[in-house]
Design a protein around this motif. Structure first.
Motif, PDB file in Angstrom:
ATOM      1  N   GLU A  63       0.824  -1.206   0.000  1.00 25.46           N
ATOM      2  CA  GLU A  63       0.000   0.000   0.000  1.00 25.46           C
ATOM      3  C   GLU A  63       0.866   1.268   0.000  1.00 25.46           C
ATOM      4  OE1 GLU A  63      -2.678   0.778   3.300  1.00 25.46           O
ATOM      5  OE2 GLU A  63      -1.287  -0.152   4.691  1.00 25.46           O
ATOM      6  N   GLU A  64       0.308   2.323  -0.567  1.00 27.99           N
ATOM      7  CA  GLU A  64       1.035   3.579  -0.743  1.00 27.99           C
ATOM      8  C   GLU A  64       1.575   4.138   0.579  1.00 27.99           C
ATOM      9  OE1 GLU A  64       0.161   8.104  -2.274  1.00 27.99           O
ATOM     10  OE2 GLU A  64      -1.041   6.480  -3.110  1.00 27.99           O
ATOM     11  N   ALA A  65       0.799   4.067   1.640  1.00 31.29           N
ATOM     12  CA  ALA A  65       1.230   4.612   2.937  1.00 31.29           C
ATOM     13  C   ALA A  65       2.483   3.891   3.452  1.00 31.29           C
ATOM     14  CB  ALA A  65       0.101   4.493   3.960  1.00 31.29           C
ATOM     15  N   HIS A  66       2.544   2.572   3.268  1.00 25.13           N
ATOM     16  CA  HIS A  66       3.707   1.793   3.708  1.00 25.13           C
ATOM     17  C   HIS A  66       4.933   2.143   2.875  1.00 25.13           C
ATOM     18  CE1 HIS A  66       6.090  -2.063   4.042  1.00 25.13           C
ATOM     19  NE2 HIS A  66       5.958  -1.708   5.302  1.00 25.13           N
ATOM     20  N   LEU A  67       4.761   2.216   1.568  1.00 22.24           N
ATOM     21  CA  LEU A  67       5.877   2.544   0.680  1.00 22.24           C
ATOM     22  C   LEU A  67       6.409   3.952   0.945  1.00 22.24           C
ATOM     23  CD1 LEU A  67       4.517   0.940  -2.617  1.00 22.24           C
ATOM     24  CD2 LEU A  67       6.154  -0.033  -0.968  1.00 22.24           C
ATOM     25  N   LYS A  68       5.511   4.876   1.254  1.00 16.60           N
ATOM     26  CA  LYS A  68       5.904   6.256   1.589  1.00 16.60           C
ATOM     27  C   LYS A  68       6.697   6.279   2.897  1.00 16.60           C
ATOM     28  CE  LYS A  68       5.528  10.791   1.196  1.00 16.60           C
ATOM     29  NZ  LYS A  68       6.291  11.531   0.228  1.00 16.60           N
ATOM     30  N   PHE A  69       6.267   5.499   3.887  1.00 17.24           N
ATOM     31  CA  PHE A  69       7.004   5.408   5.151  1.00 17.24           C
ATOM     32  C   PHE A  69       8.432   4.912   4.904  1.00 17.24           C
ATOM     33  CE2 PHE A  69       8.396   2.297   8.404  1.00 17.24           C
ATOM     34  CZ  PHE A  69       8.782   3.208   9.380  1.00 17.24           C
ATOM     35  N   ILE A  70       8.575   3.877   4.105  1.00 15.79           N
ATOM     36  CA  ILE A  70       9.906   3.337   3.805  1.00 15.79           C
ATOM     37  C   ILE A  70      10.758   4.396   3.098  1.00 15.79           C
ATOM     38  CG2 ILE A  70      11.163   1.625   2.435  1.00 15.79           C
ATOM     39  CD1 ILE A  70       8.762  -0.280   2.982  1.00 15.79           C
ATOM     40  N   GLU A  71      10.165   5.086   2.146  1.00 15.94           N
ATOM     41  CA  GLU A  71      10.878   6.137   1.421  1.00 15.94           C
ATOM     42  C   GLU A  71      11.352   7.239   2.376  1.00 15.94           C
ATOM     43  OE1 GLU A  71       9.619   9.696  -1.594  1.00 15.94           O
ATOM     44  OE2 GLU A  71       8.733   7.725  -1.975  1.00 15.94           O
ATOM     45  N   GLU A  72      10.482   7.661   3.287  1.00 18.40           N
ATOM     46  CA  GLU A  72      10.806   8.747   4.211  1.00 18.40           C
ATOM     47  C   GLU A  72      11.806   8.336   5.292  1.00 18.40           C
ATOM     48  OE1 GLU A  72       6.510  11.123   4.274  1.00 18.40           O
ATOM     49  OE2 GLU A  72       7.138   9.983   6.035  1.00 18.40           O
ATOM     50  N   SER A  73      11.712   7.114   5.776  1.00 17.28           N
ATOM     51  CA  SER A  73      12.425   6.748   6.999  1.00 17.28           C
ATOM     52  C   SER A  73      13.581   5.775   6.831  1.00 17.28           C
ATOM     53  CB  SER A  73      11.431   6.171   8.006  1.00 17.28           C
ATOM     54  OG  SER A  73      10.492   7.147   8.364  1.00 17.28           O
ATOM     55  N   SER A  74      13.704   5.109   5.707  1.00 13.06           N
ATOM     56  CA  SER A  74      14.744   4.082   5.572  1.00 13.06           C
ATOM     57  C   SER A  74      16.150   4.649   5.746  1.00 13.06           C
ATOM     58  CB  SER A  74      14.618   3.339   4.248  1.00 13.06           C
ATOM     59  OG  SER A  74      14.789   4.219   3.166  1.00 13.06           O
ATOM     60  N   LYS A  75      16.323   5.917   5.459  1.00 18.95           N
ATOM     61  CA  LYS A  75      17.643   6.541   5.648  1.00 18.95           C
ATOM     62  C   LYS A  75      17.994   6.666   7.131  1.00 18.95           C
ATOM     63  CE  LYS A  75      15.740  11.223   5.371  1.00 18.95           C
ATOM     64  NZ  LYS A  75      14.340  10.865   5.162  1.00 18.95           N
ATOM     65  N   LEU A  76      17.002   6.527   8.015  1.00 21.34           N
ATOM     66  CA  LEU A  76      17.233   6.685   9.453  1.00 21.34           C
ATOM     67  C   LEU A  76      17.682   5.396  10.133  1.00 21.34           C
ATOM     68  CD1 LEU A  76      14.104   8.863  10.321  1.00 21.34           C
ATOM     69  CD2 LEU A  76      16.475   9.638  10.011  1.00 21.34           C
TER      70      LEU A  76
END
Length: 133
Positions: A107-120
């Motif tokens: 789902e879009e919300a999950h993919l957006k979370f990964i995009e935003e936070s994976s660098k952390l």
């Protein structure tokens, strides 16, 4: 003395009533499928990174169409040798089925979370479980 006892009883009954009302509004844990995720942040002592991660995670969970219940946690101080407190955050999400969990992954919300936070984060471990009953 009698008046104090009456006031105490009133407060106690009011508190219990409030708790029961709020518990009815809470979602029940669904034992069909549990998705447990552990995150190790690259900079766990950075307040800015923690705030960014928590906000992104909460935004994602609020927008998820498939997650039934969720719990975000941090490790307590270990009280026993078998407790692994090396992670920075934990997440437990329940689903009505394995299929719902699979949809959640895409789902879009999950993919957006990964995009935003994976660098952390530097490490993520996932444990998925189906209920035994």
């Amino acid at each position: 003395m009698k008046q104090a006892l009456c006031i105490f009883t009133f407060i106690l009954i009011s508190s219990l009533s409030y708790c029961q009302t709020n518990n009815k509004e809470m979602k029940n844990f669904d034992a069909s499928f549990a998705h447990t995720v552990y995150f190790w942040l690259e900079n766990p002592d950075s307040k800015e990174d923690r705030v960014s991660f928590e906000q992104s995670l909460q935004k994602f969970l609020d927008a998820s169409k498939y997650a039934k219940t969720n719990f975000i946690g941090v490790p307590p101080k270990a009280s026993r040798d078998v407790v692994d407190g090396s992670f920075t955050y934990s997440l437990i999400v329940t689903f009505e089925s394995a299929e719902a969990q699979e949809n959640y992954q895409k789902e879009e919300a999950h993919l957006k979370f990964i995009e935003e936070s994976s660098k952390l984060w530097t490490k993520v471990i996932v444990y998925d479980s189906k209920g035994v009953n």
